[in-house]
Design an enzyme around this catalytic site. Sequence first.
Site, PDB file in Angstrom:
ATOM      1  N   ASP A 124     103.657   5.779  25.583  1.00 48.71           N
ATOM      2  CA  ASP A 124     104.205   7.011  25.031  1.00 48.71           C
ATOM      3  C   ASP A 124     105.657   6.720  24.634  1.00 48.71           C
ATOM      4  O   ASP A 124     106.192   5.644  24.889  1.00 48.71           O
ATOM      5  CB  ASP A 124     104.094   8.180  26.020  1.00 48.71           C
ATOM      6  CG  ASP A 124     104.170   9.535  25.298  1.00 48.71           C
ATOM      7  OD1 ASP A 124     104.570   9.568  24.105  1.00 48.71           O
ATOM      8  OD2 ASP A 124     103.852  10.560  25.901  1.00 48.71           O
TER       9      ASP A 124
HETATM   10  C1  BGC Z   1     104.661  12.787  23.413  1.00 50.65           C
HETATM   11  C2  BGC Z   1     103.397  12.252  22.790  1.00 50.65           C
HETATM   12  C3  BGC Z   1     103.607  12.038  21.305  1.00 50.65           C
HETATM   13  C4  BGC Z   1     104.778  11.097  21.109  1.00 50.65           C
HETATM   14  C5  BGC Z   1     105.056  10.751  19.660  1.00 50.65           C
HETATM   15  C6  BGC Z   1     105.873  11.969  23.039  1.00 50.65           C
HETATM   16  O1  BGC Z   1     107.045  12.590  23.431  1.00 50.65           O
HETATM   17  O2  BGC Z   1     104.500  12.819  24.820  1.00 50.65           O
HETATM   18  O3  BGC Z   1     102.329  13.120  23.040  1.00 50.65           O
HETATM   19  O4  BGC Z   1     102.456  11.540  20.720  1.00 50.65           O
HETATM   20  O5  BGC Z   1     105.930  11.704  21.659  1.00 50.65           O
HETATM   21  O6  BGC Z   1     105.601  11.794  18.968  1.00 50.65           O
END
Ligand code: BGC
Length: 748
Positions: A281
């Site tokens: 993530d």
């Molecule tokens: C979130 C994810 C997301 C990623 C990219 C993160 O902060 O937890 O769910 O896909 O950002 O934007």
Amino acid sequence: MRIGKILPGCLLLLSLSSCSTMQENKDKVIENKIETLLSKMTLEEKIGQMNQISSLGNIEEMSVAIKKGEIGSILNEIDPVRVNALQRVAVEESRMGIPLLIARDVIHGFKTIFPIPLGQAATFNPAVAEEGARVAAIEASAVGIRWTFAPMIDIARDPRWGRIAEGCGEDTYLTAVMGAAMVKGFQGDSLNDPTAIAACPKHFVGYGAAEGGRDYNSTFIPERRLRNVYLPPFEAAAKAGAATYMTSFNDNDGVPSSGNEFILKQVLRKEWGFDGFVVSDWASIKEMIPHGFAADEKDAAMKAVNAGVDMEMVSYTYMTHLKDLIKEGKVKEDVVNEAVRNILRIKFRLGLFENPYVDEKRQSVMYAPEHLAAAKRAAAESAILLKNNGILPLKETVKTVAVVGPMADAPYEQMGTWVFDGDKAYTQTPLKAIQAQYGDKVNVIYEAGLDFSRDKNTTGIARAAAAAARADVVLAFVGEESILSGEAHCLADLNLQGAQSDLLAALAKTGKPVVTVVMAGRPLTIEKEVNQSAAVFYYFHPGTMGGPAIADLLFGKEVPSGKTPVTFPKMVGQIPVYYSHNNSGRPATRNEILLNDIPVEAGQTSLGCTSFYMDAGFDPLFPFGYGLSYTTFSYSNIKLASGTLKKDDVLKVTFDLENTGKYKGTEVVQLYVQDKVGSVTRPVKELKGFMRVTLQPGEKKSLSFELPVSELAFWNIDMKHVVEPGDFALWVAGDSQSGQEIAFKVGE
Ligand code: BGC
């Protein structure tokens, strides 16, 4: 699974066996291409493939890095001309010519916004989820996006957690079915179709169990619960062919997911045979430092890559440290080779090597009429009727309606969380839809009362009440602005925000029937407001077409069929409250004496000593699976084909469902099972099947569920996935709290 995907085309010409041989050959061709590429790549180029950046904005700056082979994927580029320009550098100017993978969070629509995933789950209709994801993929791929970070299939049993909006709610089975449907919708029939986008089930795993419902917080899920409750939706996504997975932010029992070899290697790769790639993530590798799991960035990179994270999202620890880590022998070059193989495999399957560029002329697909129609169907099926004293659908005697409330005409807010690309100019609000679709039948007076959901300025309430007094029926649209749910948007108080409760009280005081429509990202604690209303609809943020759908429901052109995908608590203090809990040794009897009835100076043990709250009792406000229709349904004649089964049998339960009301309607029939005694305690009920059945007034149908006994398996005391013989109970019902219990036995 991928064999299944190419079957339809193959079947025309070939037998099943030659079809799968073709697939194997295709895989072999890809594997050979991967090895050829890998053998020519420098270590730096390999590490570059493992690096994902968020767009830096400046094309020149990004081009320099792409040319050197330092970027495998870019997120947040949404202009097809720019995407092609960047891709051209990767394909034509970098040494290896490996195409970029363009990614974006396309969660419940790209331009045409569908209901938030929690709303899609309320439809109990996988076809809605699949269609929503397909539309999203068609629109997103038209700008060159070939990878989305969805579906989010975290089981969420705490509505304080803002991200409950993004998933399918509290139930393992429902989430597994809806999540798999979304994977199919995003990826289409074949990944290498230019309208297919790779799915990325997230967040792997346990993220929804954040302590206290506070985002990013630690989770403490023991392995058995992880396997019985949290992992099955991810396994279903793997079976549906998901191309990638994303690790979660949380540490579970002390181990952050981006450093968790057990979930990534043992479960995902070894047990499920996953051969796509895993992305971290956002900066979750580097965040293992504040977690206290890694000493510094280098340590974090080592732990993540060795645990099995193939691509790093935006925190550059791989770029900075992997080379040294390999030199020092702390990471084997083979680990890097394997990660790159996984990434290239998906790039090949997406057809990016053959067709790296997006057709810049495909933009007319955005907000296509059929996409808007699908979004409207989804919104209509997602609305949950929680209460109705008979006022709905609105009768012809209603001549004037007062449309009130901060969500009646809030085009941005009704789209919900995780909307980056949907344009509010396309949103059709309830007010506009009621005026446009029913303005010739009723006189519509509009008085918002409050400007936005958190508005505490009560000066407009008197005007709203005056409007209500002039109407036959009040339609009050309240809820949450979009920003109140989603990532990091958690709440400790789930009452209606701002002065919305005062607004509803003032409307009720007029004596006019109030139909309350809540649009929110989570279940709110609305017991008082439900009591004050003549009818209540609950809409998890319904998206672009929420207005026309609710207008048709209110005026009876559509009949509601949505069901709660999550339990609604009466009070925050009841959380976690979910239907599929284990029993205590002293289950509530529902005869408990509650706070107001306890005598002064009552004896210390006089309350019965069961598991309940003196103020909230035991039951929630609304149970899981609950939702009314304009018609009524009656279940009868529920019978098992056999009450004694063996482990490899298929249980068959037949029943009659009758539409006993006046409207054509659709019922979501639910099948629940309880394993009465296990080597470990088992939930009081578990959803094992559901179906949507549409019946004309007075129509009666004989129906059945077939459930393989193998689906009663669970991870037992020996951490084995087995069906334990013994006594079971079963219910066929319209929600998780009703229905008559039927017994059956499973033998050895
Ligand atoms: C979130 C994810 C997301 C990623 C990219 C993160 O902060 O937890 O769910 O896909 O950002 O934007």
